[in-house]
Design an enzyme around this catalytic site. Structure first.
Site, PDB file in Angstrom:
ATOM      1  N   ILE A 170      -4.378   0.313  12.236  1.00 56.42           N
ATOM      2  CA  ILE A 170      -5.658   0.687  11.609  1.00 56.42           C
ATOM      3  C   ILE A 170      -5.495   0.783  10.095  1.00 56.42           C
ATOM      4  O   ILE A 170      -6.323   0.269   9.333  1.00 56.42           O
ATOM      5  CB  ILE A 170      -6.180   2.033  12.172  1.00 56.42           C
ATOM      6  CG1 ILE A 170      -6.383   1.931  13.686  1.00 56.42           C
ATOM      7  CG2 ILE A 170      -7.495   2.427  11.491  1.00 56.42           C
ATOM      8  CD1 ILE A 170      -6.853   3.214  14.347  1.00 56.42           C
TER       9      ILE A 170
ATOM     10  N   ASP B 213       3.279   5.224   4.310  1.00 62.59           N
ATOM     11  CA  ASP B 213       3.846   5.356   5.656  1.00 62.59           C
ATOM     12  C   ASP B 213       5.264   5.902   5.504  1.00 62.59           C
ATOM     13  O   ASP B 213       5.880   5.772   4.437  1.00 62.59           O
ATOM     14  CB  ASP B 213       3.877   4.009   6.384  1.00 62.59           C
ATOM     15  CG  ASP B 213       3.882   4.179   7.907  1.00 62.59           C
ATOM     16  OD1 ASP B 213       2.847   3.903   8.548  1.00 62.59           O
ATOM     17  OD2 ASP B 213       4.923   4.612   8.458  1.00 62.59           O
TER      18      ASP B 213
ATOM     19  N   HIS C 196     -14.536  13.322  20.717  1.00 58.16           N
ATOM     20  CA  HIS C 196     -14.119  11.929  20.892  1.00 58.16           C
ATOM     21  C   HIS C 196     -13.143  11.865  22.058  1.00 58.16           C
ATOM     22  O   HIS C 196     -11.944  11.687  21.894  1.00 58.16           O
ATOM     23  CB  HIS C 196     -13.453  11.439  19.600  1.00 58.16           C
ATOM     24  CG  HIS C 196     -13.012  10.007  19.672  1.00 58.16           C
ATOM     25  ND1 HIS C 196     -13.882   8.975  19.902  1.00 58.16           N
ATOM     26  CD2 HIS C 196     -11.790   9.432  19.537  1.00 58.16           C
ATOM     27  CE1 HIS C 196     -13.213   7.837  19.902  1.00 58.16           C
ATOM     28  NE2 HIS C 196     -11.944   8.084  19.691  1.00 58.16           N
TER      29      HIS C 196
HETATM   30  P1  A3D Z   1      -0.013   2.547  14.727  1.00 59.21           P
HETATM   31  O1  A3D Z   1      -0.193   1.096  14.535  1.00 59.21           O
HETATM   32  O2  A3D Z   1       1.105   3.013  15.568  1.00 59.21           O
HETATM   33  O3  A3D Z   1       0.091   3.206  13.285  1.00 59.21           O
HETATM   34  C1  A3D Z   1       0.396   4.539  13.093  1.00 59.21           C
HETATM   35  C2  A3D Z   1       1.277   4.633  11.874  1.00 59.21           C
HETATM   36  O4  A3D Z   1       1.535   6.028  11.598  1.00 59.21           O
HETATM   37  C3  A3D Z   1       2.639   3.958  12.029  1.00 59.21           C
HETATM   38  O5  A3D Z   1       2.807   2.947  11.041  1.00 59.21           O
HETATM   39  C4  A3D Z   1       3.638   5.089  11.835  1.00 59.21           C
HETATM   40  O6  A3D Z   1       4.810   4.701  11.143  1.00 59.21           O
HETATM   41  C5  A3D Z   1       2.814   6.057  10.997  1.00 59.21           C
HETATM   42  N1  A3D Z   1       3.368   7.405  11.017  1.00 59.21           N
HETATM   43  C6  A3D Z   1       4.056   8.037  12.000  1.00 59.21           C
HETATM   44  N2  A3D Z   1       4.433   9.252  11.585  1.00 59.21           N
HETATM   45  C7  A3D Z   1       3.985   9.394  10.319  1.00 59.21           C
HETATM   46  C8  A3D Z   1       4.054  10.422   9.361  1.00 59.21           C
HETATM   47  N3  A3D Z   1       4.666  11.577   9.628  1.00 59.21           N
HETATM   48  N4  A3D Z   1       3.469  10.223   8.153  1.00 59.21           N
HETATM   49  C9  A3D Z   1       2.834   9.065   7.875  1.00 59.21           C
HETATM   50  N5  A3D Z   1       2.739   8.053   8.755  1.00 59.21           N
HETATM   51  C10 A3D Z   1       3.298   8.221   9.953  1.00 59.21           C
HETATM   52  O7  A3D Z   1      -1.363   3.196  15.327  1.00 59.21           O
HETATM   53  P2  A3D Z   1      -2.887   2.777  15.021  1.00 59.21           P
HETATM   54  O8  A3D Z   1      -3.040   2.463  13.583  1.00 59.21           O
HETATM   55  O9  A3D Z   1      -3.317   1.784  16.026  1.00 59.21           O
HETATM   56  O10 A3D Z   1      -3.620   4.149  15.382  1.00 59.21           O
HETATM   57  C11 A3D Z   1      -3.459   5.277  14.563  1.00 59.21           C
HETATM   58  C12 A3D Z   1      -4.098   6.500  15.203  1.00 59.21           C
HETATM   59  O11 A3D Z   1      -5.511   6.315  15.317  1.00 59.21           O
HETATM   60  C13 A3D Z   1      -3.615   6.812  16.619  1.00 59.21           C
HETATM   61  O12 A3D Z   1      -3.420   8.201  16.765  1.00 59.21           O
HETATM   62  C14 A3D Z   1      -4.760   6.337  17.492  1.00 59.21           C
HETATM   63  O13 A3D Z   1      -4.810   7.019  18.720  1.00 59.21           O
HETATM   64  C15 A3D Z   1      -5.933   6.671  16.628  1.00 59.21           C
HETATM   65  N6  A3D Z   1      -7.184   5.968  16.938  1.00 59.21           N
HETATM   66  C16 A3D Z   1      -8.343   6.643  16.715  1.00 59.21           C
HETATM   67  C17 A3D Z   1      -9.561   6.040  16.963  1.00 59.21           C
HETATM   68  C18 A3D Z   1     -10.829   6.792  16.719  1.00 59.21           C
HETATM   69  O14 A3D Z   1     -11.883   6.217  16.757  1.00 59.21           O
HETATM   70  C19 A3D Z   1     -10.770   8.210  16.424  1.00 59.21           C
HETATM   71  C20 A3D Z   1      -9.601   4.714  17.444  1.00 59.21           C
HETATM   72  C21 A3D Z   1      -8.406   4.059  17.645  1.00 59.21           C
HETATM   73  C22 A3D Z   1      -7.200   4.691  17.401  1.00 59.21           C
END
Ligand code: A3D
Length: 321
Positions: free
Chosen positions: A14, A34, A176
Site C-alpha cells: 500500500i 520503512d 472496519h
Molecule cells: P505490506 O506490503 O506487508 O507492507 C507493510 C510494511 O510495513 C512492510 O514493508 C514492513 O516492512 C513495514 N513495517 C513493518 N514493521 C514496521 C515498523 N515498525 N515501522 C515501519 N514499517 C514497518 O502490507 P500492505 O501494505 O499490504 O498492508 C499494510 C497494512 O494495511 C496491513 O496491516 C493491512 O492489513 C492493512 N490494510 C488495511 C486496509 C484498510 O482499508 C484499512 C486495506 C488493506 C490492508
C-alpha cells in the site's frame, strides 16, 4: 507556504502505491519510511525515475530514519502485517500493535503538527493506539476504511445495475471488520434509491431484497475476497487510492463528506471510541462529524459493530499492547 510534505510510514504494497499516486498527482514532496533497509530507497528511486515520463516534479525520498519526516503536514501509516488467507483483521492485533507503538512514537517526535491517516489493521484499534501514544487531538488522527468499503459497495451496485460507478453513492458505517454496516436505504444512483431501481429491474420485491443483501454481504467480505485470490498479501491499489482521496480533501480544504474512522464524543450515542462515520474532511482534518438518522435495524447493526470495536480495544488493553 511551501509545498506540502507527505510522509508514508510503511513502504510495502500500500505504501508504495500511495507514494506513486501522491507523486503522480503532485500532492507534495513524498517521504517513504520503512524499517527494511534500502527497500524504500529503491521504491522511491524507481518512482522518481518515472517523473520525466509522467511529467511530475516533486521530491520522492526513501528513508529508514524518522528524522526525514520532519515538517510533514500529512502522515499516512501503512506499517504492519497484512492478512493471509483465512485470517481475520483482528488476528493481526498483537503483531501490529507492537509496530504501531514504535510508529506512533516516531511520528509524535518528528512530525508533531501533522494530520495522520492510518490504514494498518485492525484499523479501529490501531487508530485508537496511535491517538493514545501520540496524544494528538482527535481531529488530527483518523483511519481510512469507509472510503474503501463504500467504494467497494458502490462498485458492486454499479455492476448490478449496469450504470456508471461515478453516479453511485453508497455509504458504509461502523468498524472496519466483519460487522461493518453498508447502508442500503441511503444507497442511490444520482439520488434515485437503489432498492427502488432493483425492484424495477426484477419486478419482484423479494428478489430485489435478496440481490441487495448479496451485495451487502459481498461488501463486508470484499477484503477477504481479494486476500483469497492474491494468496499472499491483501488489497493495496484501492486502499492506497482511498487514502489519497482523504489526503486531497485535507490539503485542498475540500470539506468533503467521507466515511472516516473518527473519534466519537457523543455522536451516534458513542463516546471515546473510533468508529466509521460520515465526516467533513478539510484543512483541520476531521472538522465535523455528520450524524444521520438510523432506523431500528440500522441502529442495531451499528451498535453491534461498535461493540466489536469496543471488544477489540478492550483486548488491546487487557494484553497490555
Ligand atoms: P505490506 O506490503 O506487508 O507492507 C507493510 C510494511 O510495513 C512492510 O514493508 C514492513 O516492512 C513495514 N513495517 C513493518 N514493521 C514496521 C515498523 N515498525 N515501522 C515501519 N514499517 C514497518 O502490507 P500492505 O501494505 O499490504 O498492508 C499494510 C497494512 O494495511 C496491513 O496491516 C493491512 O492489513 C492493512 N490494510 C488495511 C486496509 C484498510 O482499508 C484499512 C486495506 C488493506 C490492508
Amino acid at each position: 507556504m511551501g509545498r506540502n510534505k507527505i510522509a508514508v510510514i510503511g513502504g510495502g504494497q500500500i505504501g508504495g502505491v500511495i507514494a506513486q499516486l501522491a507523486a503522480l498527482k503532485q500532492l507534495g514532496d513524498v517521504v517513504l519510511f520503512d524499517i527494511v533497509e534500502d527497500m524504500p530507497q529503491g521504491k522511491t528511486l524507481d518512482i522518481a525515475e518515472a517523473s520525466k515520463v509522467d511529467g511530475f516534479d516533486v521530491n520522492v525520498k526513501g528513508t529508514n530514519s524518522y528524522k526525514d519526516i520532519a515538517g510533514s503536514n500529512i502522515v499516512i501509516i501503512t506499517a504492519g502485517l497484512p492478512r493471509k488467507p483465512g485470517m481475520s483483521r483482528d488476528d493481526l492485533l498483537v503483531t501490529n500493535a507492537k509496530i504501531m507503538r514504535s510508529v506512533a512514537e516516531g511520528v509524535r517526535d518528528n512530525a508533531p503538527g501533522s494530520i495522520v491517516i492510518i490504514i494498518s489493521n485492525p484499523l479501529d484499534a490501531m487508530v485508537t493506539l496511535f491517538k493514545n501514544i501520540s496524544g494528538f487531538p482527535p481531529n488530527r488522527v483518523m483511519g481510512q476504511a469507509g472510503v474503501l468499503d463504500s467504494s467497494r459497495f458502490a462498485t458492486f451496485i454499479a455492476w448490478e445495475l449496469g450504470v456508471s460507478v461515478k453516479d453511485v453513492n453508497a455509504l458504509v458505517l461502523g468498524g472496519h471488520g466483519d460487522t461493518m454496516v453498508p447502508l442500503t436505504r441511503y444507497a442511490n444512483v444520482n439520488g434515485i434509491p437503489v432498492p427502488e431501481l432493483l425492484e424495477r429491474k426484477y419486478k419482484n420485491k423479494e428478489k430485489a431484497a435478496q440481490v441487495m443483501k448479496d451485495m451487502v454481504e459481498r461488501t463486508k467480505a470484499a477484503g477477504g475476497e481479494v486476500v483469497k485470490l492474491l494468496k499472499t498479501g491483501s488489497a493495496f491499489y484501492s486502499p492506497a487510492s482511498s487514502a489519497i482521496s482523504m489526503t486531497e480533501a485535507i490539503i485542498y480544504d475540500e470539506k468533503r463528506v467521507l466515511p472516516v474512522c473518527a473519534f466519537l464524543q457523543g455522536e451516534f450515542g458513542v463516546s471515546g471510541y473510533y468508529v466509521g462515520v460520515p465526516a467533513v474532511l478539510g484543512a483541520a482534518g476531521v472538522e465535523r462529524i455528520i450524524e444521520l438518522t438510523l432506523n431500528n435495524e440500522e441502529k442495531s447493526l451499528f451498535d453491534n459493530s461498535v461493540n466489536a470495536v469496543k471488544t477489540l480495544v478492550a483486548d488491546m488493553e487487557r494484553l497490555g499492547l
